[in-house]
Design an enzyme around this catalytic site. Structure first.
Site, PDB file in Angstrom:
ATOM      1  CE  LYS A 203      -3.424   2.256   2.939  1.00  0.00           C
ATOM      2  NZ  LYS A 203      -4.204   2.147   4.171  1.00  0.00           N
ATOM      3  CD  GLU A 209       9.839  -5.761   6.762  1.00  0.00           C
ATOM      4  OE1 GLU A 209       9.494  -4.689   6.215  1.00  0.00           O
ATOM      5  OE2 GLU A 209       9.735  -5.960   7.986  1.00  0.00           O
ATOM      6  N   GLY A 264      -4.440  -1.979   5.572  1.00  0.00           N
ATOM      7  CA  GLY A 264      -3.652  -3.114   5.074  1.00  0.00           C
ATOM      8  C   GLY A 264      -4.262  -4.456   5.470  1.00  0.00           C
ATOM      9  NE  ARG A 265      -5.401  -3.654  11.693  1.00  0.00           N
ATOM     10  CZ  ARG A 265      -4.746  -2.503  11.698  1.00  0.00           C
ATOM     11  NH1 ARG A 265      -3.666  -2.364  10.943  1.00  0.00           N
ATOM     12  NH2 ARG A 265      -5.157  -1.489  12.425  1.00  0.00           N
ATOM     13  CD  GLU A 350      -0.723  -4.137  11.889  1.00  0.00           C
ATOM     14  OE1 GLU A 350      -1.478  -4.083  10.915  1.00  0.00           O
ATOM     15  OE2 GLU A 350       0.501  -4.317  11.777  1.00  0.00           O
ATOM     16  CG  HIS A 381      -1.740 -35.293  19.230  1.00  0.00           C
ATOM     17  ND1 HIS A 381      -1.914 -36.454  19.937  1.00  0.00           N
ATOM     18  CD2 HIS A 381      -2.781 -35.230  18.355  1.00  0.00           C
ATOM     19  CE1 HIS A 381      -2.986 -37.094  19.483  1.00  0.00           C
ATOM     20  NE2 HIS A 381      -3.539 -36.367  18.525  1.00  0.00           N
ATOM     21  CE  LYS A 510       6.686  -0.672   9.526  1.00  0.00           C
ATOM     22  NZ  LYS A 510       5.619  -0.049   8.756  1.00  0.00           N
TER      23      LYS A 510
HETATM   24  O1  F6P Z   1       3.466  -3.632   9.868  1.00  0.00           O
HETATM   25  C1  F6P Z   1       2.680  -2.519   9.642  1.00  0.00           C
HETATM   26  C2  F6P Z   1       2.013  -2.503   8.322  1.00  0.00           C
HETATM   27  O2  F6P Z   1       1.779  -1.178   8.019  1.00  0.00           O
HETATM   28  C3  F6P Z   1       0.725  -3.305   8.242  1.00  0.00           C
HETATM   29  O3  F6P Z   1      -0.343  -2.677   8.815  1.00  0.00           O
HETATM   30  C4  F6P Z   1       0.618  -3.512   6.763  1.00  0.00           C
HETATM   31  O4  F6P Z   1      -0.329  -4.476   6.437  1.00  0.00           O
HETATM   32  C5  F6P Z   1       2.027  -3.902   6.450  1.00  0.00           C
HETATM   33  O5  F6P Z   1       2.814  -3.068   7.275  1.00  0.00           O
HETATM   34  C6  F6P Z   1       2.445  -3.757   5.018  1.00  0.00           C
HETATM   35  O6  F6P Z   1       2.322  -2.442   4.569  1.00  0.00           O
HETATM   36  P1  F6P Z   1       2.414  -2.068   3.033  1.00  0.00           P
HETATM   37  O7  F6P Z   1       1.287  -2.742   2.325  1.00  0.00           O
HETATM   38  O8  F6P Z   1       2.311  -0.589   2.994  1.00  0.00           O
HETATM   39  O9  F6P Z   1       3.733  -2.570   2.524  1.00  0.00           O
END
Ligand code: F6P
Length: 546
Positions: A203, A209, A264-265, A350, A381, A510
């Site tokens: 987004k 990452e 995002g979620r 979150e 188990h 971060k």
């Molecule tokens: O870890 C925080 C966060 O902003 C989440 O809420 C989100 O889903 C994720 O990082 C990934 O964000 P993006 O889609 O902006 O890469």
């Protein structure tokens, strides 16, 4: 929440019900199952095995009413600025709505934007499934690799895994999420540069990452001989920040839009769902949206006392705030739902992992639970011992489809169902002292051995659970299940008066990571961190022998 009129009455109900057992409640109410079961959008929720009776349940529903759940829900669906710390609405429900009544955000009707994005997704599915999207060497795409993390990963992954039997024959979907290069390398080892399409799903298009993995994948393609001019045949982006995607080198035509008003979620319903549509076909993706919409309609229309998201949410409030539970388990008796908990962890923790209310005042009550869980019977188990005999109060949800996807395997599936039902029964009934003693005596143990073992064999029972069943796991029922938990989380947030749509808590890590990364890269850097961090940095340098 504590100032609501129902709150002190619920404290009293809890004290009264502490003296009651679930077995006694069942004995007093023979029709308890019928009374405490609701169905919607293909799912049935059995909440009879909860430490509740009618007076307590009525009061809990009154608490929901006093927290104005209906008003807040309507504001959510209307697109009001419910995410007050980021001054934006949260309109994931608009993504699965089928109405064309205009819905304006900042003076712009978002319905046509959603439709256009869905058409773009559909076109891409047709092109890729039809073998018309060709890689640099002229071969059709066989593998789609989604590069994204958090909401840009977990939702699509849970659906792709959950609907594996619906997998489209022409492409296979893979996910790279973690910055751990092993995650990426293991995926790259399985795919061919000539027939692989990468989707950079972010987004913000600024997540470390994702950008780092996307750059490494681009270099991998270049290393395989892909000319710069051909890279666009291997990259799509999904983002609300198109300029950054263009800056990264993704062709404008290959960028699908995302919007600020989708969290995002909550984004698997948006273009972030492209890997889903590619993995199971666009029609099945549409079915997923339809299932979620059925649950939305139920949430909007059913009275609070019959409303499944409200019931699930309020039961969570009941245990978190009145019974002092700290966690909530999701026990999915379905191989296909083995990652369900991963997605719900982000969705719930979150969203509701907050210590201040919407106006910044510190909460004097507990908010979001720790969400954990896994796949049944495997959990039996592993961690079910603690559920049965541990001394923590841990409510759980059992979730299962009643039919096996493979009819010829239904007899074995029946054993799975029996295990789920019997676990909830065992949690409720426990094993009383007399029964445990009789069993030991039947084994022929002498009195002293019986007395020694007895305390270990008694199971207190009286442990609450919900059971959620659907006839089968389909795109429609999975969509409804995911929307059910979204709304459950929302209901709880409204009772706790918190904003479930921001996530400031993830920012600090971060920021610090940049500084520590800098120190790790320079062996001679001044040891200017706390002694633990300095020590760990030294260990890293020693391990790399620098
Ligand atoms: O870890 C925080 C966060 O902003 C989440 O809420 C989100 O889903 C994720 O990082 C990934 O964000 P993006 O889609 O902006 O890469």
């Amino acid at each position: 929440m504590k100032q609501l009129a129902a709150y002190p009455l619920l404290v009293q109900h809890k004290q009264r019900l502490e003296q009651q057992t679930l077995c006694k409640l069942f004995a007093q109410q023979p029709n308890r199952f019928d009374r405490y079961t609701r169905s919607a959008a293909g799912w049935t929720l059995d909440y009879s095995k909860n430490r509740l009776d009618d007076p307590a349940l009525n009061e809990l529903i009154r608490l929901a009413g006093q927290a104005d759940i209906s008003g807040q829900r309507d504001a959510l669906f209307r697109g009001e600025e419910i995410n007050n710390t980021e001054q934006r609405p949260a309109l994931h429900t608009a993504l699965r709505s089928n109405t064309s009544t205009p819905l304006e955000i900042d003076g712009e009707d978002i319905r046509p934007l959603i439709r256009a994005a869905q058409q773009q997704m559909q076109r891409l599915c047709e092109e890729i499934h039809g073998g018309r999207w060709l890689g640099y060497s002229g071969k059709p795409i066989k593998d789609v690799v989604n590069i994204g993390i958090g909401g840009s990963f977990l939702g699509p992954k849970v659906v792709i895994q959950g609907l594996q039997p619906y997998q489209h024959s022409s492409v296979k979907v893979h996910f790279i999420a973690n910055i751990d290069p092993s995650d990426m390398q293991e995926t790259l080892n399985r795919v061919d540069p000539a027939t692989t399409l990468f989707i950079v799903a972010s987004k913000s298009f600024g997540t470390q990452e994702t950008i780092c993995n996307a750059s490494a994948c681009r270099a991998w393609l270049q290393g395989a001989g892909v000319e710069d001019g051909d890279l666009s045949k291997h990259f799509l982006a999904i983002t609300a920040n198109a300029p950054k995607a263009i800056e990264f080198g993704i062709a404008g035509d290959n960028i699908l839009p995302m919007w600020d008003w989708v969290g995002g979620r909550y984004s698997l319903w948006s273009t972030i769902g492209l890997p889903i549509a590619l993995g199971i076909g666009y029609d099945n993706f549409q079915q997923l949206l339809d299932g979620a919409r059925s649950m939305d309609e139920h949430f909007c229309e059913a009275p609070l006392a019959d409303n499944m998201p409200v019931l699930l949410g309020m039961l969570g409030v009941w245990y978190q705030n009145f019974w002092h539970a700290r966690s909530h388990g999701l026990l999915c008796y379905s191989y296909y739902l083995r990652s369900f908990v991963d997605h719900i962890q982000q969705l719930d923790m979150e969203s509701n992992g907050k210590s201040v209310n919407r106006h910044g005042a510190t909460l004097d009550y507990r908010s979001g639970a720790i969400i954990w869980g896994g796949e049944g019977c495997n959990g039996q188990h592993a961690y079910h011992q603690l559920l049965h005999l541990g001394n923590q109060f841990t409510p759980v949800d059992f979730i299962l489809p009643l039919n096996c996807h493979y009819p010829e395997r239904q007899a074995q599936h029946c054993i799975l169902v029996a295990n789920a039902f019997s676990q909830s029964q065992a949690l409720m009934q426990g094993k009383p002292g007399a029964q445990a003693r009789a069993e030991l005596e039947r084994q022929g143990l002498d009195t002293s051995a019986v007395e020694t073992l007895l305390p270990h064999k008694i199971m207190p029972g009286n442990r609450p659970s919900n059971t959620l069943v659907a006839d089968r796991l389909t795109p429609h029922s999975l969509g409804a299940l995911l929307a059910l938990y979204e709304h459950k989380v929302f209901v709880q947030a409204m009772v706790w008066d918190i904003n479930p749509f921001d996530q400031w808590g993830v920012e600090l890590g971060k920021q610090l990571s940049d500084t520590l990364h800098e120190r790790l890269q320079h062996p001679g850097a001044t040891a200017d961190q706390d002694s633990s961090s300095n020590g760990l940095i030294k260990l890293y340098h020693r391990a790399l022998d620098v």
